[in-house]
Design a protein around this motif. Sequence first.
Motif, PDB file in Angstrom:
ATOM      1  N   UNK A   8      34.638  36.351  49.328  1.00 13.46           N
ATOM      2  CA  UNK A   8      33.296  36.512  48.758  1.00 13.46           C
ATOM      3  C   UNK A   8      32.825  35.178  48.225  1.00 13.46           C
ATOM      4  N   UNK A   9      31.541  34.868  48.437  1.00 10.18           N
ATOM      5  CA  UNK A   9      30.963  33.634  47.901  1.00 10.18           C
ATOM      6  C   UNK A   9      29.596  33.943  47.329  1.00 10.18           C
ATOM      7  N   UNK A  10      29.372  33.511  46.082  1.00 10.09           N
ATOM      8  CA  UNK A  10      28.094  33.733  45.423  1.00 10.09           C
ATOM      9  C   UNK A  10      28.225  33.452  43.948  1.00 10.09           C
ATOM     10  N   UNK A  11      27.080  33.251  43.284  1.00  7.73           N
ATOM     11  CA  UNK A  11      27.042  32.992  41.836  1.00  7.73           C
ATOM     12  C   UNK A  11      27.929  31.823  41.438  1.00  7.73           C
ATOM     13  N   UNK A  12      28.011  30.812  42.318  1.00  3.72           N
ATOM     14  CA  UNK A  12      28.780  29.620  41.995  1.00  3.72           C
ATOM     15  C   UNK A  12      30.263  29.771  42.150  1.00  3.72           C
ATOM     16  N   UNK A  13      30.738  30.907  42.723  1.00  2.19           N
ATOM     17  CA  UNK A  13      32.164  31.168  42.870  1.00  2.19           C
ATOM     18  C   UNK A  13      32.496  31.467  44.332  1.00  2.19           C
ATOM     19  N   UNK A  14      33.673  31.055  44.759  1.00  5.40           N
ATOM     20  CA  UNK A  14      34.265  31.498  46.014  1.00  5.40           C
ATOM     21  C   UNK A  14      35.550  32.226  45.669  1.00  5.40           C
ATOM     22  N   UNK A  15      35.724  33.461  46.191  1.00 10.47           N
ATOM     23  CA  UNK A  15      36.856  34.283  45.771  1.00 10.47           C
ATOM     24  C   UNK A  15      37.564  34.865  46.977  1.00 10.47           C
ATOM     25  N   UNK A  25      21.939  46.199  45.577  1.00  7.41           N
ATOM     26  CA  UNK A  25      20.602  46.443  45.041  1.00  7.41           C
ATOM     27  C   UNK A  25      20.467  45.933  43.613  1.00  7.41           C
ATOM     28  N   UNK A  26      21.540  46.086  42.830  1.00  6.07           N
ATOM     29  CA  UNK A  26      21.525  45.604  41.437  1.00  6.07           C
ATOM     30  C   UNK A  26      22.225  44.263  41.286  1.00  6.07           C
ATOM     31  N   UNK A  27      22.757  43.712  42.386  1.00  8.57           N
ATOM     32  CA  UNK A  27      23.478  42.435  42.382  1.00  8.57           C
ATOM     33  C   UNK A  27      24.626  42.462  41.380  1.00  8.57           C
ATOM     34  N   UNK A  28      25.375  43.555  41.375  1.00 10.26           N
ATOM     35  CA  UNK A  28      26.523  43.715  40.476  1.00 10.26           C
ATOM     36  C   UNK A  28      27.753  44.011  41.318  1.00 10.26           C
ATOM     37  N   UNK A  29      28.851  43.296  41.030  1.00 10.90           N
ATOM     38  CA  UNK A  29      30.067  43.437  41.825  1.00 10.90           C
ATOM     39  C   UNK A  29      31.282  43.384  40.908  1.00 10.90           C
ATOM     40  N   UNK A  30      32.344  44.060  41.318  1.00 15.40           N
ATOM     41  CA  UNK A  30      33.616  44.034  40.608  1.00 15.40           C
ATOM     42  C   UNK A  30      34.711  43.731  41.633  1.00 15.40           C
ATOM     43  N   UNK A  31      35.524  42.716  41.343  1.00 17.06           N
ATOM     44  CA  UNK A  31      36.604  42.318  42.239  1.00 17.06           C
ATOM     45  C   UNK A  31      37.887  42.243  41.420  1.00 17.06           C
ATOM     46  N   UNK A  32      38.896  43.057  41.720  1.00 15.75           N
ATOM     47  CA  UNK A  32      40.168  42.979  40.985  1.00 15.75           C
ATOM     48  C   UNK A  32      41.155  42.033  41.664  1.00 15.75           C
ATOM     49  N   UNK A  33      42.061  41.496  40.868  1.00 12.83           N
ATOM     50  CA  UNK A  33      43.218  40.726  41.344  1.00 12.83           C
ATOM     51  C   UNK A  33      42.803  39.663  42.370  1.00 12.83           C
ATOM     52  N   UNK A  34      42.217  38.598  41.903  1.00 16.71           N
ATOM     53  CA  UNK A  34      41.599  37.618  42.793  1.00 16.71           C
ATOM     54  C   UNK A  34      42.050  36.205  42.494  1.00 16.71           C
ATOM     55  N   UNK A  35      41.850  35.327  43.464  1.00 17.55           N
ATOM     56  CA  UNK A  35      41.910  33.875  43.296  1.00 17.55           C
ATOM     57  C   UNK A  35      40.506  33.348  43.518  1.00 17.55           C
ATOM     58  N   UNK A  36      40.087  32.341  42.694  1.00 18.02           N
ATOM     59  CA  UNK A  36      38.707  31.865  42.770  1.00 18.02           C
ATOM     60  C   UNK A  36      38.664  30.344  42.768  1.00 18.02           C
ATOM     61  N   UNK A  37      37.532  29.828  43.196  1.00 16.74           N
ATOM     62  CA  UNK A  37      37.254  28.396  43.161  1.00 16.74           C
ATOM     63  C   UNK A  37      35.793  28.210  42.772  1.00 16.74           C
ATOM     64  N   UNK A  38      35.533  27.295  41.816  1.00 17.21           N
ATOM     65  CA  UNK A  38      34.164  26.957  41.448  1.00 17.21           C
ATOM     66  C   UNK A  38      33.556  26.080  42.530  1.00 17.21           C
ATOM     67  N   UNK A  39      32.272  26.287  42.839  1.00 18.66           N
ATOM     68  CA  UNK A  39      31.622  25.558  43.909  1.00 18.66           C
ATOM     69  C   UNK A  39      30.922  24.303  43.425  1.00 18.66           C
TER      70      UNK A  39
END
Length: 257
Positions: A8-15, A25-39
Amino acid sequence: NAEGSIRYQGSGLRMVAARAGGNQATDAHVVPDLDYQLLSRRGNGGADSVTLAGELGTLRGATYSTCPPEARQWELRARQIDIDTEEGMAIARGATMRVGKVPVLYMPWFMFPTDERRRTGLLFPSISNSSRNGFDWRQPIYLNLAPNYDATLSPRIMTSRGFQLGAQFRYLVEGGKGTLEGAYMPDDDLRGRDRGMFRYTAFQNVASHWQARANVNWISDTRYFEDFSSSLDGLSQYTAFSEIGLYGRGRGWDAAI
């Protein structure tokens, strides 16, 4: 909802995660147990979960570092990290700073940037302890004064010596730039005298083939660099000289005054 190898990529994050769920529709997401990188800047880590709502993100059970994942020289672990990519700032709560695997500093709350935008505020402190200076804390304070100049104040406490105030002013103009910096300690407990330094470095283009340069240095005594250096051996610099000149260069010639 998505199951499997999720990217997933968005809101300044790549996960990267095993599963994710959300509502576009509400631009709301929940992602459990992840690795991320700031863009927007260097920064990566992992989290037990992340909740995204537009430009806002909340990481829970999170880690953060600018080191590669396979070579963690330092890492921040926090109970919760709130990221605002529109403002370019993040707030960590219940955070522990680790060097390698050793916890060295606990911070119940602190704010840090997530992009390269300049802003007035506290920079990361420098903390050390030595037989030369005792417990040594330097807290830089950055002042974003204008697009082409800024300043940094650096109060410093050394338990074996006393209080020192340092300052740096930088400017950028058409055809040149310069840095003016200094430090002053009113009474060094170990040396029994006032200590200080001054430095001015700059260059300015004055014509198509001519440039003015300055490298002006002053120290209060010959032991200044040894006593106040941040290097382990205190010998990162051992000479000081000053030079001001006008330098020219063209096809087949060069000159200096």
